[in-house]
Design a protein around this motif. Structure first.
Motif, PDB file in Angstrom:
ATOM      1  N   UNK A   8       0.835  -1.195   0.000  1.00  0.00           N
ATOM      2  CA  UNK A   8       0.000   0.000   0.000  1.00  0.00           C
ATOM      3  C   UNK A   8       0.874   1.251   0.000  1.00  0.00           C
ATOM      4  N   UNK A   9       1.900   1.274   0.836  1.00  0.00           N
ATOM      5  CA  UNK A   9       2.786   2.430   0.914  1.00  0.00           C
ATOM      6  C   UNK A   9       3.497   2.663  -0.417  1.00  0.00           C
ATOM      7  N   UNK A  10       3.951   1.584  -1.037  1.00  0.00           N
ATOM      8  CA  UNK A  10       4.640   1.727  -2.306  1.00  0.00           C
ATOM      9  C   UNK A  10       3.710   2.235  -3.403  1.00  0.00           C
ATOM     10  N   UNK A  11       2.452   1.759  -3.364  1.00  0.00           N
ATOM     11  CA  UNK A  11       1.492   2.164  -4.393  1.00  0.00           C
ATOM     12  C   UNK A  11       1.102   3.633  -4.267  1.00  0.00           C
ATOM     13  N   UNK A  12       1.219   4.179  -3.046  1.00  0.00           N
ATOM     14  CA  UNK A  12       0.770   5.548  -2.822  1.00  0.00           C
ATOM     15  C   UNK A  12       1.902   6.478  -2.385  1.00  0.00           C
ATOM     16  N   UNK A  13       3.135   6.059  -2.566  1.00  0.00           N
ATOM     17  CA  UNK A  13       4.249   6.860  -2.085  1.00  0.00           C
ATOM     18  C   UNK A  13       4.378   8.186  -2.831  1.00  0.00           C
ATOM     19  N   UNK A  14       3.846   8.244  -4.032  1.00  0.00           N
ATOM     20  CA  UNK A  14       3.942   9.481  -4.806  1.00  0.00           C
ATOM     21  C   UNK A  14       2.663  10.307  -4.771  1.00  0.00           C
ATOM     22  N   UNK A  15       1.713   9.859  -3.972  1.00  0.00           N
ATOM     23  CA  UNK A  15       0.490  10.641  -3.848  1.00  0.00           C
ATOM     24  C   UNK A  15       0.784  11.939  -3.097  1.00  0.00           C
ATOM     25  N   UNK A  16       0.211  13.014  -3.588  1.00  0.00           N
ATOM     26  CA  UNK A  16       0.354  14.314  -2.946  1.00  0.00           C
ATOM     27  C   UNK A  16      -0.884  14.596  -2.096  1.00  0.00           C
ATOM     28  N   UNK A  17      -0.858  15.704  -1.379  1.00  0.00           N
ATOM     29  CA  UNK A  17      -2.033  16.107  -0.609  1.00  0.00           C
ATOM     30  C   UNK A  17      -3.236  16.246  -1.532  1.00  0.00           C
ATOM     31  N   UNK A  18      -3.000  16.747  -2.752  1.00  0.00           N
ATOM     32  CA  UNK A  18      -4.104  16.903  -3.704  1.00  0.00           C
ATOM     33  C   UNK A  18      -4.739  15.557  -4.028  1.00  0.00           C
ATOM     34  N   UNK A  19      -3.932  14.507  -4.099  1.00  0.00           N
ATOM     35  CA  UNK A  19      -4.479  13.171  -4.348  1.00  0.00           C
ATOM     36  C   UNK A  19      -5.304  12.696  -3.159  1.00  0.00           C
ATOM     37  N   UNK A  20      -4.784  12.897  -1.945  1.00  0.00           N
ATOM     38  CA  UNK A  20      -5.482  12.432  -0.745  1.00  0.00           C
ATOM     39  C   UNK A  20      -6.760  13.214  -0.501  1.00  0.00           C
ATOM     40  N   UNK A  21      -6.872  14.394  -1.090  1.00  0.00           N
ATOM     41  CA  UNK A  21      -8.109  15.154  -0.958  1.00  0.00           C
ATOM     42  C   UNK A  21      -9.279  14.441  -1.642  1.00  0.00           C
ATOM     43  N   UNK A  22      -8.969  13.514  -2.520  1.00  0.00           N
ATOM     44  CA  UNK A  22     -10.015  12.791  -3.243  1.00  0.00           C
ATOM     45  C   UNK A  22     -10.484  11.538  -2.512  1.00  0.00           C
ATOM     46  N   UNK A  23      -9.998  11.322  -1.305  1.00  0.00           N
ATOM     47  CA  UNK A  23     -10.357  10.123  -0.553  1.00  0.00           C
ATOM     48  C   UNK A  23     -11.318  10.480   0.576  1.00  0.00           C
ATOM     49  N   UNK A  24     -12.424   9.770   0.643  1.00  0.00           N
ATOM     50  CA  UNK A  24     -13.358   9.891   1.767  1.00  0.00           C
ATOM     51  C   UNK A  24     -13.170   8.676   2.657  1.00  0.00           C
ATOM     52  N   UNK A  25     -12.950   8.916   3.942  1.00  0.00           N
ATOM     53  CA  UNK A  25     -12.666   7.824   4.869  1.00  0.00           C
ATOM     54  C   UNK A  25     -13.884   7.517   5.727  1.00  0.00           C
ATOM     55  N   UNK A  26     -14.034   6.251   6.097  1.00  0.00           N
ATOM     56  CA  UNK A  26     -15.170   5.854   6.930  1.00  0.00           C
ATOM     57  C   UNK A  26     -14.708   4.886   8.002  1.00  0.00           C
TER      58      UNK A  26
END
Length: 206
Positions: A8-26
């Motif tokens: 998971x970390x490797x798949x998302x290591x290049x995600x920026x804050x802008x990418x994480x803004x698209x995630x809704x957590x539950x």
């Protein structure tokens, strides 16, 4: 680090804050109300927010309130009290009544991701089928098992717990506890939950 967490970390290591803004957590959490030594104490049972059979139970020593909630960078989502067994059918109602309108409203371009943990009722066939039917509207984020520390909503549960403890007048019955939880959730500041989203950019350090 476990294999799934590493992947998971490797798949998302290049995600920026802008990418994480698209995630809704539950997540779900249980807040307990107990009487001990003449005092009312309220706390959340760590790592016991969802038992293997997905049961919402009443604790004999005072009882408790189980809630489901979600949030994203843009806004806090609904907080839903659950006074029943949280089986796949009940969770399907939450997904269709709350997750679906939230995701389509916040991410009208269908670029949103929805995060949930690996509770058995989340993985039921009727739930998987529902998400497949709506995969043109948003994507379910593949999440490593047993990784609540990677989900920033855990920090929001801590905020609720802390505010409950700080109340001048503590709830003494269940409906008071539920009302207090809903009020605290509704007043969590935007700065608080947006800071949690920003913190996800550090996932590359795992």
């Amino acid at each position: 680090m476990g294999k799934n967490r590493l992947q998971f970390a490797q798949a998302h290591q290049n995600w920026t804050v802008e990418d994480w803004k698209n995630v809704a957590r539950s997540d779900e959490s249980r807040f307990l109300l107990r009487h001990s030594d003449g005092r009312v104490r309220i706390w959340r049972k760590q790592n016991e927010n969802m038992d293997p059979s997905c049961l919402v139970t009443t604790v004999q020593a005072g009882g408790g309130v189980m809630v489901w909630g979600m949030f994203s960078w843009h806004t806090l989502g609904p907080l839903v009290p659950m006074g029943q067994r949280l089986n796949a059918t009940a969770y399907l109602s939450i997904v269709s009544d709350h997750v679906h309108p939230f995701m389509t409203t916040m991410y009208p371009s269908s670029d949103g991701y929805f995060q949930q943990d690996h509770a058995p009722c989340h993985k039921a066939r009727i739930i998987s089928n529902w998400f497949l039917e709506h995969d043109n509207e948003f994507t379910v984020l593949k999440w490593p098992p047993q990784s609540p520390d990677l989900n920033p909503i855990e920090h929001l549960w801590d905020v609720v717990e802390g505010e409950l403890r700080a109340l001048d007048v503590h709830p003494t019955i269940i409906h008071q506890l539920q009302d207090a939880i809903l009020s605290i959730w509704a007043n969590i500041s935007k700065e608080c939950f947006q800071h949690l989203v920003q913190s996800m950019s550090r996932i590359r350090q795992f």
